[in-house]
Scaffold this motif. Sequence first.
Motif, PDB file in Angstrom:
ATOM      1  N   THR A   1      73.284 -51.883  30.259  1.00  0.00           N
ATOM      2  CA  THR A   1      74.786 -52.161  29.925  1.00  0.00           C
ATOM      3  C   THR A   1      75.382 -51.545  28.756  1.00  0.00           C
ATOM      4  O   THR A   1      75.389 -52.110  27.268  1.00  0.00           O
ATOM      5  CB  THR A   1      75.060 -53.873  29.691  1.00  0.00           C
ATOM      6  OG1 THR A   1      74.261 -54.683  30.541  1.00  0.00           O
ATOM      7  CG2 THR A   1      76.428 -54.239  29.683  1.00  0.00           C
ATOM      8  N   PRO A   2      75.363 -50.185  28.952  1.00  0.00           N
ATOM      9  CA  PRO A   2      75.914 -49.323  27.592  1.00  0.00           C
ATOM     10  C   PRO A   2      77.083 -49.787  26.760  1.00  0.00           C
ATOM     11  O   PRO A   2      77.103 -49.370  25.702  1.00  0.00           O
ATOM     12  CB  PRO A   2      76.072 -47.924  28.367  1.00  0.00           C
ATOM     13  CG  PRO A   2      75.306 -47.933  29.748  1.00  0.00           C
ATOM     14  CD  PRO A   2      75.638 -49.526  30.031  1.00  0.00           C
ATOM     15  N   ALA A   3      77.630 -50.815  27.563  1.00  0.00           N
ATOM     16  CA  ALA A   3      79.148 -51.137  26.709  1.00  0.00           C
ATOM     17  C   ALA A   3      78.910 -51.950  25.614  1.00  0.00           C
ATOM     18  O   ALA A   3      79.653 -52.080  24.641  1.00  0.00           O
ATOM     19  CB  ALA A   3      79.912 -51.826  27.771  1.00  0.00           C
ATOM     20  N   VAL A   4      77.308 -52.530  25.440  1.00  0.00           N
ATOM     21  CA  VAL A   4      77.014 -53.540  24.389  1.00  0.00           C
ATOM     22  C   VAL A   4      76.947 -52.607  22.906  1.00  0.00           C
ATOM     23  O   VAL A   4      76.572 -53.107  21.964  1.00  0.00           O
ATOM     24  CB  VAL A   4      75.911 -54.302  24.682  1.00  0.00           C
ATOM     25  CG1 VAL A   4      76.324 -55.178  25.863  1.00  0.00           C
ATOM     26  CG2 VAL A   4      74.591 -53.497  24.934  1.00  0.00           C
ATOM     27  N   ILE A   5      76.631 -51.160  23.139  1.00  0.00           N
ATOM     28  CA  ILE A   5      76.296 -50.365  22.195  1.00  0.00           C
ATOM     29  C   ILE A   5      77.540 -50.369  21.012  1.00  0.00           C
ATOM     30  O   ILE A   5      78.229 -49.517  21.449  1.00  0.00           O
ATOM     31  CB  ILE A   5      75.841 -49.123  22.555  1.00  0.00           C
ATOM     32  CG1 ILE A   5      74.399 -49.074  23.534  1.00  0.00           C
ATOM     33  CG2 ILE A   5      75.233 -48.153  21.486  1.00  0.00           C
ATOM     34  CD1 ILE A   5      74.155 -47.858  24.223  1.00  0.00           C
ATOM     35  N   ASN A   6      77.194 -50.880  19.888  1.00  0.00           N
ATOM     36  CA  ASN A   6      78.140 -50.778  18.861  1.00  0.00           C
ATOM     37  C   ASN A   6      77.747 -50.007  17.879  1.00  0.00           C
ATOM     38  O   ASN A   6      76.628 -49.447  17.690  1.00  0.00           O
ATOM     39  CB  ASN A   6      78.514 -52.426  18.395  1.00  0.00           C
ATOM     40  CG  ASN A   6      77.382 -53.107  18.043  1.00  0.00           C
ATOM     41  OD1 ASN A   6      76.325 -52.503  17.546  1.00  0.00           O
ATOM     42  ND2 ASN A   6      77.470 -54.455  17.861  1.00  0.00           N
ATOM     43  N   GLY A   7      78.415 -49.831  16.555  1.00  0.00           N
ATOM     44  CA  GLY A   7      78.017 -49.124  15.493  1.00  0.00           C
ATOM     45  C   GLY A   7      76.708 -49.387  14.938  1.00  0.00           C
ATOM     46  O   GLY A   7      75.991 -48.491  14.837  1.00  0.00           O
ATOM     47  N   SER A   8      76.327 -50.663  14.746  1.00  0.00           N
ATOM     48  CA  SER A   8      75.080 -50.940  14.142  1.00  0.00           C
ATOM     49  C   SER A   8      73.930 -50.395  15.096  1.00  0.00           C
ATOM     50  O   SER A   8      72.822 -50.062  14.665  1.00  0.00           O
ATOM     51  CB  SER A   8      74.736 -52.348  13.683  1.00  0.00           C
ATOM     52  OG  SER A   8      74.900 -53.320  14.775  1.00  0.00           O
ATOM     53  N   ARG A   9      74.146 -50.665  16.174  1.00  0.00           N
ATOM     54  CA  ARG A   9      73.147 -50.250  17.274  1.00  0.00           C
ATOM     55  C   ARG A   9      73.083 -48.853  17.514  1.00  0.00           C
ATOM     56  O   ARG A   9      71.940 -48.235  17.719  1.00  0.00           O
ATOM     57  CB  ARG A   9      73.480 -50.716  18.697  1.00  0.00           C
ATOM     58  CG  ARG A   9      73.504 -52.483  18.811  1.00  0.00           C
ATOM     59  CD  ARG A   9      73.847 -52.838  20.241  1.00  0.00           C
ATOM     60  NE  ARG A   9      73.885 -54.368  20.462  1.00  0.00           N
ATOM     61  CZ  ARG A   9      73.012 -55.122  21.039  1.00  0.00           C
ATOM     62  NH1 ARG A   9      72.088 -54.315  22.009  1.00  0.00           N
ATOM     63  NH2 ARG A   9      73.328 -56.308  21.490  1.00  0.00           N
ATOM     64  N   LYS A  10      74.087 -48.136  17.295  1.00  0.00           N
ATOM     65  CA  LYS A  10      73.958 -46.664  17.374  1.00  0.00           C
ATOM     66  C   LYS A  10      73.266 -46.124  16.099  1.00  0.00           C
ATOM     67  O   LYS A  10      72.336 -45.199  16.271  1.00  0.00           O
ATOM     68  CB  LYS A  10      75.648 -46.064  17.329  1.00  0.00           C
ATOM     69  CG  LYS A  10      76.232 -46.236  18.658  1.00  0.00           C
ATOM     70  CD  LYS A  10      77.785 -45.598  18.287  1.00  0.00           C
ATOM     71  CE  LYS A  10      78.435 -46.080  19.489  1.00  0.00           C
ATOM     72  NZ  LYS A  10      79.847 -45.586  19.177  1.00  0.00           N
ATOM     73  N   LYS A  11      73.255 -46.722  15.041  1.00  0.00           N
ATOM     74  CA  LYS A  11      72.438 -46.189  13.795  1.00  0.00           C
ATOM     75  C   LYS A  11      71.060 -46.578  14.121  1.00  0.00           C
ATOM     76  O   LYS A  11      70.158 -45.642  13.862  1.00  0.00           O
ATOM     77  CB  LYS A  11      72.789 -47.128  12.588  1.00  0.00           C
ATOM     78  CG  LYS A  11      74.299 -46.502  12.051  1.00  0.00           C
ATOM     79  CD  LYS A  11      74.492 -47.526  10.936  1.00  0.00           C
ATOM     80  CE  LYS A  11      75.910 -47.017  10.212  1.00  0.00           C
ATOM     81  NZ  LYS A  11      76.425 -48.190   9.094  1.00  0.00           N
ATOM     82  N   ARG A  12      70.643 -48.023  14.714  1.00  0.00           N
ATOM     83  CA  ARG A  12      69.099 -48.115  15.130  1.00  0.00           C
ATOM     84  C   ARG A  12      68.766 -47.066  16.076  1.00  0.00           C
ATOM     85  O   ARG A  12      67.612 -46.967  15.874  1.00  0.00           O
ATOM     86  CB  ARG A  12      69.027 -49.570  15.572  1.00  0.00           C
ATOM     87  CG  ARG A  12      67.675 -50.009  15.474  1.00  0.00           C
ATOM     88  CD  ARG A  12      67.601 -51.181  16.563  1.00  0.00           C
ATOM     89  NE  ARG A  12      67.484 -50.687  17.866  1.00  0.00           N
ATOM     90  CZ  ARG A  12      68.446 -50.943  18.736  1.00  0.00           C
ATOM     91  NH1 ARG A  12      69.447 -51.326  18.334  1.00  0.00           N
ATOM     92  NH2 ARG A  12      68.461 -50.428  20.159  1.00  0.00           N
TER      93      ARG A  12
END
Length: 442
Positions: free
Chosen positions: A386-397
Motif C-alpha cells: 500500500t504505497p499510499a501510506v508512505i509519508n515524510g518520516s517513512r521516506k526518510k527511513r
Amino acid sequence: MFDNLSDKLDKAMHVLKGHGQITEVNVAETLKEVRRALLDADVNFKTAKEFTNTVKEKALGQDVLTTLKPGQLMVKLVKDELTKLMGGDTAGIDLSGSPSVILMSGLQGSGKTTFSGKLANYLKSKKTKKPLLVACDVYRPAAINQLHVVGEQIKVDVYSEEGNKNPVAIAQNAIAHAKQNGHNTVIIDTAGRLAIDEAMMTEIADIHKAIKPNETLFVVDAMTGQDAVNTAKTFNERLDFDGVVLTKLDGDTRGGAAISIKSVVNKPIKFIGTGEKMEAIDVFHPARMADRILGMGDVVSLVERAQEQFDEEESRKLQKKIAKNQFGFDDFIKQIQQVKKMGSMKDLVGMIPGAGKALKGIDIDDDAFKGIEAIIQSMTPEERSTPAVINGSRKKRIAKGSGTSVQEVNQLLKQFNQMSKMMKMMQGGGGRKMMQMMNKMR
C-alpha cells in the motif's frame, strides 16, 4: 553492437532519405560512402565492392530515380542486399540423431567453452533437450574445470575423463555414456587451436571423422573482424563445418565478421553471443540484423524475448490486482526481474527503432535497476503493498535504509503512480490493441 557502421551508413544514406533531387550521381556518391563505411567496418574489400555494385545495378534497374520516394526504396534495396549478404534465411541447427552430436571448434580465446554452456542451456530451456557437455580439451585443466563450473551453473551434466589424453576416445566414450544415461544431445567442447598448428588441426579432423557429428560449429570472436573471416576459411577447408557462431557480438562496434563471413566461407552464421550471461545467446536472423545495422531496430526479437519471460498465470493475477487498484511494489519488482532476464539493457534499447541513435554515447548500465530495488527492499511489507501510506518520516527511513536520498524515493513514488495509472488505462482497449499489434509483427 555495430554502432560505428550504423552511424556511417546513416550519414551515407542521408541525402537519399531527404526530399531533394536524386540523380544517378547522388546514388553513385552515396554508394561510394556505403562502400567506405563497410571497409571501415573491416568488411572484405571484394565483398564490399560487389555489394555496392549490386545495389547500384538494382537501383538503376528499378528506376529508383523516378519513384515517388526514391530514398525509401534505396534504403530497402540496401537492407535486402545486406540480408542476402549475411545469409538470407535463418539457418537452423540439426538435432536429428539419437543422440544428436554437436562438435564445437574454434581458436584459443574465442569463447568456445562458455558458448558450449550457453548452447546447452538454450537446448535445455527452449528445445526441451537433455544435453551432455563433454570436456575434450586435454591440454588445459582449467578448461575442464571451467566446463564443470558452467555445467553446475545451468544444471547440465558434464562428462570428462581424468588422466585420459586421447580426445577422440573421450568423445566416443561420452557418446556411449549419453546413450546409456538418456542424454539426447551431446555437445563436445574441444581444445582451442591455432589454424597454423598442423598437429592440432589434424586432431580435430580425427575427432570429426571418428564421431561423425550431426552439426559442427566454428566459434569465432566477432571483434577480431577480418581475421575471424580468414581463420574460418582455413578451418572450413579442413573440417567442412556446418555453421558459424559469433561470440562477443555485443562488444563489436564494427560488424565486419558478421557481414562478410557468409560470402567468403559460404557457411551460415547460426548463433550469436550477446553478453556474459548464460542466457545471452540468440539465433542469428540476417533480416533482423540488417534492420539493426540500418538503425531500424528489431521489434520482433524484442517481443519474442518478452514472451519468453511472460507467465500467463502471473499475468492474470496482475491484471486482477490492477483492476482492483491493488498493484504494489512487490508486483513492480517482479516486473523488473522479468525485464532483467530479457538481456542487457543496451541490447534491448538497440532493438527499439530509433532508440539506439537517440541514446548514442549514453552508457546504459545493466545495474540501472539497483537503486530502485534497494529502495523497494527498504520498505516494510505494508509500504510495498500500500504505497499510499508512505509519508515524510517513512521516506526518510527508506532513503537511509537504501543509501539513497529522499528526492530519489519521491521520484520512484511519482514514477510508480504514473505507471499504475497507465496500467489501469491499458486494462481497457489499449492493452489489447498493443498485444494485437505485437502479434501481427510475429
